[in-house]
Design a protein around this motif. Structure first.
Motif, PDB file in Angstrom:
ATOM      1  N   UNK A  61       1.000  -1.284  -0.068  1.00  0.00           N
ATOM      2  CA  UNK A  61      -0.206   0.123   0.076  1.00  0.00           C
ATOM      3  C   UNK A  61       0.903   1.340   0.155  1.00  0.00           C
ATOM      4  N   UNK A  62       1.880   1.176  -0.567  1.00  0.00           N
ATOM      5  CA  UNK A  62       2.823   2.336  -0.961  1.00  0.00           C
ATOM      6  C   UNK A  62       2.065   3.314  -1.641  1.00  0.00           C
ATOM      7  N   UNK A  63       2.484   4.679  -1.967  1.00  0.00           N
ATOM      8  CA  UNK A  63       1.836   5.646  -2.792  1.00  0.00           C
ATOM      9  C   UNK A  63       2.093   5.361  -4.076  1.00  0.00           C
ATOM     10  N   UNK A  64       3.548   5.088  -4.286  1.00  0.00           N
ATOM     11  CA  UNK A  64       3.906   4.787  -5.700  1.00  0.00           C
ATOM     12  C   UNK A  64       3.230   3.570  -6.113  1.00  0.00           C
ATOM     13  N   UNK A  66       0.154   2.218  -5.499  1.00  0.00           N
ATOM     14  CA  UNK A  66      -1.224   2.253  -5.799  1.00  0.00           C
ATOM     15  C   UNK A  66      -1.426   3.045  -6.713  1.00  0.00           C
ATOM     16  N   UNK A  67      -0.593   4.347  -7.150  1.00  0.00           N
ATOM     17  CA  UNK A  67      -0.616   5.184  -8.321  1.00  0.00           C
ATOM     18  C   UNK A  67      -0.477   4.395  -9.594  1.00  0.00           C
ATOM     19  N   UNK A  68       0.638   3.611  -9.256  1.00  0.00           N
ATOM     20  CA  UNK A  68       1.115   2.641 -10.653  1.00  0.00           C
ATOM     21  C   UNK A  68      -0.111   1.738 -11.116  1.00  0.00           C
ATOM     22  N   UNK A  69      -0.803   1.091 -10.206  1.00  0.00           N
ATOM     23  CA  UNK A  69      -1.835   0.059 -10.303  1.00  0.00           C
ATOM     24  C   UNK A  69      -3.005   0.843 -10.787  1.00  0.00           C
ATOM     25  N   UNK A  70      -3.172   2.237 -10.155  1.00  0.00           N
ATOM     26  CA  UNK A  70      -4.310   2.876 -10.810  1.00  0.00           C
ATOM     27  C   UNK A  70      -4.224   3.488 -12.030  1.00  0.00           C
ATOM     28  N   UNK A  71      -2.927   3.840 -12.450  1.00  0.00           N
ATOM     29  CA  UNK A  71      -2.748   4.218 -13.767  1.00  0.00           C
ATOM     30  C   UNK A  71      -2.820   3.131 -14.721  1.00  0.00           C
ATOM     31  N   UNK A  72      -2.359   2.021 -14.597  1.00  0.00           N
ATOM     32  CA  UNK A  72      -2.666   0.811 -15.407  1.00  0.00           C
ATOM     33  C   UNK A  72      -3.642   0.559 -15.517  1.00  0.00           C
ATOM     34  N   UNK A  73      -4.773   0.451 -14.380  1.00  0.00           N
ATOM     35  CA  UNK A  73      -5.997   0.207 -14.475  1.00  0.00           C
ATOM     36  C   UNK A  73      -6.995   1.111 -15.708  1.00  0.00           C
TER      37      UNK A  73
END
Length: 263
Positions: A61-64, A66-73
């Protein structure tokens, strides 16, 4: 007196012009969804910040991450939706032309099969034939989500008043001009409703893209399930729902902006 009866009463303020009917609908309720979603994200952040996360939860649950997973999504969803639009709208227009209408039932039946089939099953079949990766995930999304845009394109054009089409042709417009200036503009509300449904479907189905190594928030959800870590699972699920609702809201704004006046 006649002036008192028909005009403005003495001492009364002049009546304000009535705003356009669509303007209150534009202002009313349109900010509720983004404000609610922002509140949900803030509540999730506050809950995670206050929680006593173990080493596995803190690493996932690090910020990087989560952001990476959301951007990929978002990337997978956007690409799949664009491919669906590029395929379904021209195909839907083609199936409304006189010589091609007999193909409409078969095309809709195939699209129905694609949506009814489990997305994970489609992914497995494609992965057995091709290499795993983002391309497989996008192909499975297109197969699963093509029906709403295709069906709504056909229905939107078919419901245009035939007298308007005949009048446009009587004015000397060619069939392509009638399509571009009359049929498609009047079909926009129904067509965009299909795109809106496809967006939401793609966001949900993209979560299974993790099984073909395509990334996305499905990675977070699967880690939460495998490790039985509730904060990880809840984070992935909540962010997926937020993305789905946020894209649906944006599509609703686009539908409002592109709707022809009077429709």
């Amino acid at each position: 007196m006649a002036s008192d009866t028909l005009g403005t009463a003495p001492g009364a303020a002049p009546a304000a012009d009535n705003p356009p009917q669509d303007r209150p609908r534009w202002r009313r309720g349109h900010l509720a969804t983004p404000l609610f979603l922002a509140a949900v994200v803030l509540a999730l952040y506050g809950w995670l910040a206050a929680a006593d996360l173990d080493s596995i939860e803190a690493r996932v649950l690090t910020g990087d991450a989560i952001v990476t997973a959301a951007v990929q999504h978002l990337e997978i969803t956007a690409i799949a939706t664009l491919v669906v639009v590029a395929i379904a709208i021209p195909l839907g227009v083609l199936l409304t032309r006189r010589g091609m209408r007999w193909l409409t039932p078969g095309a809709l039946a195939l699209a129905n099969i694609g949506q009814a089939a489990p997305a994970l099953g489609i992914l497995v079949i494609l992965a057995m034939v091709f290499e795993v990766g983002r391309g497989i995930a996008i192909a499975a999304l297109v197969i699963s989500a093509v029906l709403p845009v295709l069906r709504n394109t056909i229905v939107g054009i078919q419901q245009v008043d035939a007298t308007l089409v005949e009048a446009a042709a009587g004015m000397g417009l060619r069939p392509r001009q009638v399509l571009a200036r009359v049929e498609l503009p009047l079909a926009v509300p129904v067509l965009l409703a299909g795109v809106r449904s496809t967006l939401v479907i793609c966001v949900g189905v993209t979560t299974v893209a993790t099984f073909v190594n395509a990334g996305g928030l499905g990675d977070v959800i699967v880690v939460g399930i495998k490790t039985t870590r509730t904060p990880v699972l809840v984070t992935g699920a909540v962010l997926t729902a937020v993305i789905a609702l946020g894209l649906d809201w944006l599509a609703g704004l686009l539908e409002h902006l592109l709707r022809p006046r009077g429709v």
